[in-house]
Scaffold this active site. Structure first.
Site, short mmCIF file in Angstrom:
data_model
loop_
_atom_site.label_atom_id
_atom_site.label_comp_id
_atom_site.label_asym_id
_atom_site.label_seq_id
_atom_site.Cartn_x
_atom_site.Cartn_y
_atom_site.Cartn_z
N ARG A 150 0.80 -1.22 -0.13
CA ARG A 150 -0.09 0.05 -0.18
C ARG A 150 0.88 1.23 -0.05
O ARG A 150 1.72 1.46 0.76
CB ARG A 150 -0.89 -0.07 1.26
N THR A 206 -0.74 7.73 -1.29
CA THR A 206 -2.07 7.41 -1.90
C THR A 206 -2.89 6.42 -1.22
O THR A 206 -4.12 6.46 -1.27
CB THR A 206 -1.75 7.21 -3.25
N ASP A 248 -4.52 -9.46 11.96
CA ASP A 248 -3.66 -9.39 11.01
C ASP A 248 -3.48 -10.76 10.66
O ASP A 248 -2.41 -11.34 11.33
CB ASP A 248 -2.60 -8.71 11.31
N ASP A 304 0.43 -11.48 9.96
CA ASP A 304 1.26 -11.46 11.19
C ASP A 304 0.87 -12.70 11.84
O ASP A 304 2.02 -13.16 12.78
CB ASP A 304 0.91 -10.45 12.00
N1 URA Z 1 -6.12 -7.54 6.63
C1 URA Z 1 -5.97 -8.31 7.84
O1 URA Z 1 -4.95 -9.23 7.90
N2 URA Z 1 -6.95 -8.42 8.89
C2 URA Z 1 -7.76 -7.45 8.67
O2 URA Z 1 -8.66 -7.69 9.72
C3 URA Z 1 -7.86 -6.47 7.47
C4 URA Z 1 -7.06 -6.86 6.66
#
Ligand code: URA
Length: 210
Positions: free
Chosen positions: A105, A109, A201, A204
């Site tokens: 990302r 932007t 996430d 992660d």
């Molecule tokens: N990406 C993720 O890994 N978790 C989320 O809740 C949103 C985007």
């Protein structure tokens, strides 16, 4: 949400609960994502065409049986979290070819920017299944699918564990031809772009990077 399929199978739902739980550690998280991907593979391939063939069995010389026909499958994990779903799918579709799309990302932007794409040469002849555990804002998946179409892909499905309604809506607007397969459609996105209740996430949690 006509082209959205929530795979409401008891085993998928049970395993997804443990994937969501905050106390689930990396090893179990990874194994569960793998298992759910395998179960989802079963459902997402339900409508693949089959044809009748003649075979011999140890008992008779003229048995009718069925094999997959038509398009072959290509898997396209979106880096990096999508990688966590590949092995589970390959368990069920061992001959699938695998392409990769990497996006980051742009901090200014906030738009996804492609940094890596490597696809099988025959993607236009394959039924592609794009893999990303989380369909949150939809930005990455929408961009990845644009990129596949630009390279000639014609048949694309998207498979995610969990989606937010916001991401589903944007995906449907951008790519109405792409069917979406989910283990769960959650409530919403929070102000940081996390899916609620979600699972955190996914990258992660898969790779123990937090
Ligand atoms: N990406 C993720 O890994 N978790 C989320 O809740 C949103 C985007």
């Amino acid at each position: 949400m006509s082209n959205v399929y929530v795979l409401d199978h008891p085993l998928i739902q049970h395993k997804l609960t443990y994937i969501r739980k905050k106390e689930t550690g990396t090893k179990d998280f990874r194994e569960l994502v793998d298992e759910v991907a395998t179960l989802m593979a079963f459902e997402i391939t339900r409508d693949l065409p089959v044809e009748e063939v003649d075979i011999q069995t140890p008992v008779v010389d003229d048995a009718k049986a069925k094999v997959l026909s038509g398009k072959k499958v290509g898997l396209v994990p979106i880096l990096r979290a999508g990688l966590g779903m590949v092995d589970g799918m390959v368990n069920m579709i061992p001959a699938a070819k695998i392409g990769h799309v990497g996006l980051y990302r742009d901090p200014e932007t906030l738009k996804p920017v492609e940094y890596y794409v490597k696809m099988p040469s025959d993607i236009s002849e394959r039924e592609l299944i794009v893999l990303d555990p989380m369909l949150a804002t939809g930005g990455s998946a929408i961009e990845a699918i644009h990129s596949l179409k630009k390279r000639g892909a014609k048949q694309i499905r998207l498979m995610c564990l969990v989606a937010a309604p916001e991401g589903v809506r944007l995906m449907q607007e951008a790519h109405p031809d792409v069917d979406i397969y989910l283990a769960a459609l959650d409530e919403k996105l929070d102000e940081k772009g996390y899916i609620v209740p979600g699972l955190g996430d996914a990258g992660d949690r898969l790779y123990g990077t937090k």
